[in-house]
Scaffold this motif. Structure first.
Motif, PDB file in Angstrom:
ATOM      1  N   UNK A  95       0.843  -1.215   0.000  1.00  0.00           N
ATOM      2  CA  UNK A  95       0.000   0.000   0.000  1.00  0.00           C
ATOM      3  C   UNK A  95       0.871   1.255   0.000  1.00  0.00           C
ATOM      4  N   UNK A  96       1.900   1.264   0.823  1.00  0.00           N
ATOM      5  CA  UNK A  96       2.789   2.434   0.881  1.00  0.00           C
ATOM      6  C   UNK A  96       3.560   2.592  -0.429  1.00  0.00           C
ATOM      7  N   UNK A  97       3.990   1.474  -1.002  1.00  0.00           N
ATOM      8  CA  UNK A  97       4.716   1.535  -2.269  1.00  0.00           C
ATOM      9  C   UNK A  97       3.842   2.081  -3.389  1.00  0.00           C
ATOM     10  N   UNK A  98       2.600   1.629  -3.427  1.00  0.00           N
ATOM     11  CA  UNK A  98       1.672   2.106  -4.466  1.00  0.00           C
ATOM     12  C   UNK A  98       1.421   3.609  -4.299  1.00  0.00           C
ATOM     13  N   UNK A  99       1.365   4.058  -3.050  1.00  0.00           N
ATOM     14  CA  UNK A  99       1.170   5.492  -2.776  1.00  0.00           C
ATOM     15  C   UNK A  99       2.363   6.301  -3.320  1.00  0.00           C
ATOM     16  N   UNK A 100       3.556   5.781  -3.110  1.00  0.00           N
ATOM     17  CA  UNK A 100       4.754   6.476  -3.618  1.00  0.00           C
ATOM     18  C   UNK A 100       4.767   6.507  -5.142  1.00  0.00           C
ATOM     19  N   UNK A 101       4.418   5.392  -5.742  1.00  0.00           N
ATOM     20  CA  UNK A 101       4.412   5.332  -7.210  1.00  0.00           C
ATOM     21  C   UNK A 101       3.389   6.323  -7.766  1.00  0.00           C
TER      22      UNK A 101
END
Lengths: 65, 343
Positions: free
Chosen positions: B152-158
């Motif tokens: 979830x955090x990675x998708x937010x960064x992307x």
């Protein structure tokens, strides 16, 4: 975003003729989605074959911690 | 200096298997620099290049996370060199406030002193709950209690425009453990490495971005007998600087079908260099199955999965210096067999 659970896996595999990668992936995919794997031992057999030890971390869909 | 065209070469030193050279804090960097000079183009992974507070940047070295390297070797991914990446910083919610601040200051330092583009910063919405373990062979592995929180955090960064992701997860500590003492004195396995690989593999596979991981740990008490190979990890408060530098020019990851001229693909690779006892990983096997020459270097580790056991034909090298000579021979079109006697 439901992934399932990350689980360690230890497999023994009798090597068949031909490329190793497809044999290993086939064996791992029976347990889930392989995230990381390696052959960690290879033991020749009296029969002339070879037994492989594979350690892996797999994603097992549907399982939750 | 060779005037021949570069010979793209993959260098692998698997994580967490206790390699004598490369099993510690970026202590394979000198070997990587030599192989980069010999080949003119080296594709390798964070375990080789990360030395916590120490790092080395070389335009001939392409920093590719381990599972992406495996997929590159399998012909699924191509690599596109870039001038720079915009690095999103992903922090585990389990990191204590003071330790978190230390990591933010490393990011600030890399922005101010090295000119890297870093940000945004995202904290996971729950602690990642990293756990460490050893496999049947004694090599290090690990798990994440909350892989969804990482993604979830990675998708937010992307979504916010990050083109690469540096992850910092809080790792469990046991400063009195025998394993840690052995590692610091140069005779053990990096117990953190297996879990680090799981984190970066998961993120990279799911998001398709270059990723690398730094563990968040409290500083250790001074050890006057510290092995020089582990010293890079005891110079500062974090292991993050090398990750940010490595990712800053990591190549973009593309599906093989998206490749264009100038991109790196496995068909261009002229050799793979790996420890002689650790040839059973995905990248080495995939390359060997394509007929790419494998240079098996004497580099003792916990495993004994060698060319004989796997039925592979390899070029043996007694050291990374000899491996560099073999690479140079391949680059110049000299048959390695012609360099040995009897012919």
């Amino acid at each position: 975003m439901s992934l399932g659970e990350l689980q360690p896996l230890l497999l023994q595999l009798e090597r068949e003729p031909g490329p190793l990668t497809p044999q290993i992936l086939r064996a791992l995919r029976a347990h889930g989605r392989p995230l990381r794997w390696a052959i960690t031992a290879a033991e020749p057999q009296a029969s002339g074959g070879c037994r492989l030890q594979i350690e892996a971390v797999i994603l097992r869909p549907g399982a939750h911690p | 200096m060779s005037s021949a065209a570069p010979l793209p070469t993959v260098m692998v030193i698997p994580t967490g298997i206790g390699c004598e050279l490369g099993g510690y804090a970026g202590d394979a960097i000198p070997a990587a620099r030599l192989l980069a000079a010999a080949s003119g183009c080296l594709i390798t992974h964070p375990n080789v290049m990360n030395a916590a507070a120490l790092y080395w940047s070389d335009p001939r070295i392409h920093y590719v996370e381990g599972s992406s390297l495996d997929r590159f070797a399998a012909g699924e991914l191509a690599l596109r060199p870039v001038r720079r990446q915009r690095i999103g910083l992903l922090l585990d919610a389990g990191i204590e406030p003071e330790l978190r601040q230390r990591h933010l200051q490393v990011a600030d330092g890399c922005r101010a002193s090295l000119g890297l583009e870093i940000g945004p910063v995202v904290d996971t919405d729950q602690p990642l709950a990293v756990s460490l373990s050893l496999g049947a062979s004694g090599i290090s592995w690990g798990r994440l209690g909350c892989p969804e929180a990482l993604l979830r955090a990675g998708a937010q960064l992307k979504a916010a425009g990050a083109t690469a992701i540096a992850v910092v997860a809080r790792f469990p500590e046991d400063p009195g453990s025998e394993a840690l003492a052995a590692y610091r004195q140069g005779s053990g396995v990096d117990a953190l490495a297996g879990a680090e690989a799981v984190i970066s593999h998961l993120l990279s596979q799911e998001l398709g971005l270059p990723c690398a991981h730094a563990p968040a740990l409290s500083p250790l008490p001074l050890d006057p007998d510290l092995d020089p190979r582990a010293a890079g990890e005891e110079l500062g408060y974090t292991f993050l600087a090398c990750v940010l530098v490595g990712l800053s020019r990591a190549p973009d990851l593309l599906t093989a079908g998206q490749a264009r001229a100038g991109d790196l693909q496995i068909e261009q690779v002229g050799a793979v260099v790996a420890p002689a006892g650790a040839l059973g990983g995905a990248a080495v096997l995939a390359a060997a199955e394509r007929g790419i020459p494998v240079i098996a270097v004497h580099n003792p580790c916990l495993l004994q999965v060698d060319a004989h056991a796997l039925g592979l034909e390899v070029l043996n090298a007694a050291s990374y210096s000899e491996a560099a000579g073999l690479l140079l021979a391949l680059r110049e079109g000299i048959s390695p067999a012609a360099l040995r006697r009897p012919l």
